[in-house]
Design a protein around this motif. Structure first.
Motif, PDB file in Angstrom:
ATOM      1  N   ILE A  98      15.779  95.297  28.943  1.00 41.76           N
ATOM      2  CA  ILE A  98      16.249  94.272  28.016  1.00 41.76           C
ATOM      3  C   ILE A  98      15.233  93.139  28.032  1.00 41.76           C
ATOM      4  O   ILE A  98      14.847  92.666  29.108  1.00 41.76           O
ATOM      5  CB  ILE A  98      17.639  93.736  28.445  1.00 41.76           C
ATOM      6  N   VAL A  99      14.763  92.731  26.859  1.00 43.26           N
ATOM      7  CA  VAL A  99      13.819  91.617  26.778  1.00 43.26           C
ATOM      8  C   VAL A  99      14.478  90.485  26.006  1.00 43.26           C
ATOM      9  O   VAL A  99      14.902  90.667  24.863  1.00 43.26           O
ATOM     10  CB  VAL A  99      12.501  92.022  26.087  1.00 43.26           C
ATOM     11  N   VAL A 100      14.583  89.320  26.662  1.00 40.90           N
ATOM     12  CA  VAL A 100      15.257  88.171  26.060  1.00 40.90           C
ATOM     13  C   VAL A 100      14.198  87.124  25.718  1.00 40.90           C
ATOM     14  O   VAL A 100      13.418  86.718  26.585  1.00 40.90           O
ATOM     15  CB  VAL A 100      16.287  87.560  27.038  1.00 40.90           C
ATOM     16  N   ALA A 101      14.166  86.710  24.463  1.00 42.33           N
ATOM     17  CA  ALA A 101      13.237  85.647  24.058  1.00 42.33           C
ATOM     18  C   ALA A 101      13.958  84.311  24.132  1.00 42.33           C
ATOM     19  O   ALA A 101      14.985  84.125  23.470  1.00 42.33           O
ATOM     20  CB  ALA A 101      12.731  85.893  22.639  1.00 42.33           C
ATOM     21  N   THR A 141      14.016  90.359  36.391  1.00 45.28           N
ATOM     22  CA  THR A 141      14.316  91.554  37.167  1.00 45.28           C
ATOM     23  C   THR A 141      13.626  92.740  36.499  1.00 45.28           C
ATOM     24  O   THR A 141      13.055  92.599  35.413  1.00 45.28           O
ATOM     25  CB  THR A 141      15.843  91.835  37.233  1.00 45.28           C
ATOM     26  N   GLU A 142      13.727  93.891  37.149  1.00 47.04           N
ATOM     27  CA  GLU A 142      13.090  95.077  36.589  1.00 47.04           C
ATOM     28  C   GLU A 142      13.656  95.394  35.195  1.00 47.04           C
ATOM     29  O   GLU A 142      12.916  95.734  34.276  1.00 47.04           O
ATOM     30  CB  GLU A 142      13.313  96.261  37.551  1.00 47.04           C
ATOM     31  N   ARG A 143      14.952  95.241  35.048  1.00 41.50           N
ATOM     32  CA  ARG A 143      15.567  95.618  33.765  1.00 41.50           C
ATOM     33  C   ARG A 143      15.709  94.475  32.772  1.00 41.50           C
ATOM     34  O   ARG A 143      15.854  94.727  31.582  1.00 41.50           O
ATOM     35  CB  ARG A 143      16.945  96.266  34.010  1.00 41.50           C
ATOM     36  N   VAL A 144      15.714  93.236  33.244  1.00 41.80           N
ATOM     37  CA  VAL A 144      15.879  92.108  32.318  1.00 41.80           C
ATOM     38  C   VAL A 144      14.683  91.168  32.403  1.00 41.80           C
ATOM     39  O   VAL A 144      14.450  90.538  33.437  1.00 41.80           O
ATOM     40  CB  VAL A 144      17.184  91.322  32.601  1.00 41.80           C
ATOM     41  N   PHE A 202      24.954  94.945  27.493  1.00 44.82           N
ATOM     42  CA  PHE A 202      23.882  95.925  27.291  1.00 44.82           C
ATOM     43  C   PHE A 202      23.486  96.577  28.616  1.00 44.82           C
ATOM     44  O   PHE A 202      23.225  97.771  28.675  1.00 44.82           O
ATOM     45  CB  PHE A 202      22.659  95.280  26.630  1.00 44.82           C
ATOM     46  N   LEU A 203      23.442  95.764  29.686  1.00 47.69           N
ATOM     47  CA  LEU A 203      23.072  96.303  31.002  1.00 47.69           C
ATOM     48  C   LEU A 203      24.015  97.418  31.432  1.00 47.69           C
ATOM     49  O   LEU A 203      23.601  98.375  32.087  1.00 47.69           O
ATOM     50  CB  LEU A 203      23.130  95.185  32.054  1.00 47.69           C
TER      51      LEU A 203
END
Ligand code: CTP
Ligand code: MG
Length: 217
Positions: free
Chosen positions: A49-52, A64-67, A40-41
Motif C-alpha cells: 500500500i502506498v499512501v501519498a 513498514t514493508e507493506r505500507v 486494505f491491509l
C-alpha cells in the motif's frame, strides 16, 4: 495477480474546512485514513500500500514493508503519480480516496477481476438527480440521465495501463484516473458501486459516517 493499492491522502480538504485535513479527522476514535489503510491491509489479495501524504507527514510516518508513505503533490493526479513511482512489480493497482472508509470487499474483488481482464475498471452509481451542464448561469446541455454514473473508488488498473495513462496525461489535474484512461483509448469497465461508499467531503458527511460506522462490520 498481485495487487498494490495507492491512497492519495495529500489534499487539504478545503470544502471540509477545519484545522487538520479531513483524512486525519477521527471516525469512531480513529483517523479516517487509518480505517482505509487497515481495511486494505486485511484484504488477502493486497500486497503493498502506498499512501501519498503532505511532506511533513512523511517525516513522522512509520514506514513498514507493506505500507509506504511518500510525498504527494499539488494536485490529486500528481499525488497518484508520486505514489505510483513507489509501486514495483505488482500486476494490478487500485487507486482509492483516503476519505471513502466504506468500500466493500465484494465490489473491490469485482473491480480487480474486471481490471485484470479489460485493463481498467471503476465503481459507478447511477445518478438520481438530473445533471445539467451550466455555463454563466445558463443551461448549455442536459445529458440523458440514464447515461450518467457518479464515479467512486477504488478504481483498478493493470499497472502498465495506469503508468501509461499518467505519463501521457502529464500535468493535467484529473479528478479521477478512470476518465483519463478512457481518454487515452483504454477499455474502462463499469462495476456497480455502493451508495454507502460515499466520499467524506463536508462536515455533515463525517456525521453521517459516524452513524454508519455503528451499523458497519
Ligand atoms: N488529494 C491528494 N493530493 C492533492 C489533492 C487531493 O492526495 N493534492 C487526495 C485527497 O487527500 C483525497 C482524495 O485526493 O483523499 C480526493 O480528493 P478530495 O475529496 O477532493 O479531497 P481534498 O482535495 O483534500 O478536498 P477539497 O477538494 O475540498 O480541498
Ligand atoms: Mg480536491
Amino acid at each position: 495477480m498481485s495487487v498494490a493499492v495507492i491512497i492519495p491522502a495529500a489534499g487539504s480538504g478545503s470544502r471540509f474546512g477545519g484545522d487538520i485535513p479531513k483524512q486525519f479527522r477521527l471516525l469512531g476514535g480513529k483517523p479516517i485514513l487509518q480505517h482505509v489503510v487497515e481495511r486494505f491491509l486485511a484484504h488477502e489479495r493486497v500486497g503493498r500500500i502506498v499512501v501519498a501524504v503532505a511532506e511533513m507527514v512523511v517525516d513522522e510516518a512509520r514506514q513498514t514493508e507493506r505500507v509506504r508513505y511518500v510525498a504527494g503533490g499539488a494536485t490529486r493526479q500528481q499525488s497518484v503519480s508520486n505514489a505510483l513511482a513507489a509501486v514495483s512489480d505488482e500486476d494490478l493497482v487500485a487507486v482509492h480516496d483516503a476519505v471513502r472508509p466504506f468500500f466493500t470487499y465484494g465490489t473491490f474483488g469485482a473491480l480487480l477481476d474486471a481490471a485484470g481482464v479489460h485493463g481498467a475498471a471503476f465503481p459507478g452509481v447511477p445518478v438520481t438527480d438530473t445533471i445539467h451542464l451550466v455555463r454563466d448561469e445558463r443551461i448549455v446541455q442536459t445529458p440523458e440521465r440514464q447515461l450518467l454514473f457518479a464515479a467512486q473508488t477504488p478504481q483498478c488498473f493493470r499497472t502498465a495501463v495506469l503508468r501509461d495513462v499518467l505519463t501521457r496525461a502529464m500535468d493535467d489535474d484529473a479528478t479521477d484516473e478512470a476518465g483519463l484512461a478512457a481518454r487515452f483509448g483504454y477499455d474502462v469497465r463499469l462495476v456497480p458501486g455502493d451508495a454507502m461508499n460515499f466520499k467524506i467531503t463536508r462536515p455533515e458527511d463525517l456525521a453521517m459516517a459516524e452513524r454508519m460506522l455503528e451499523q458497519w462490520s
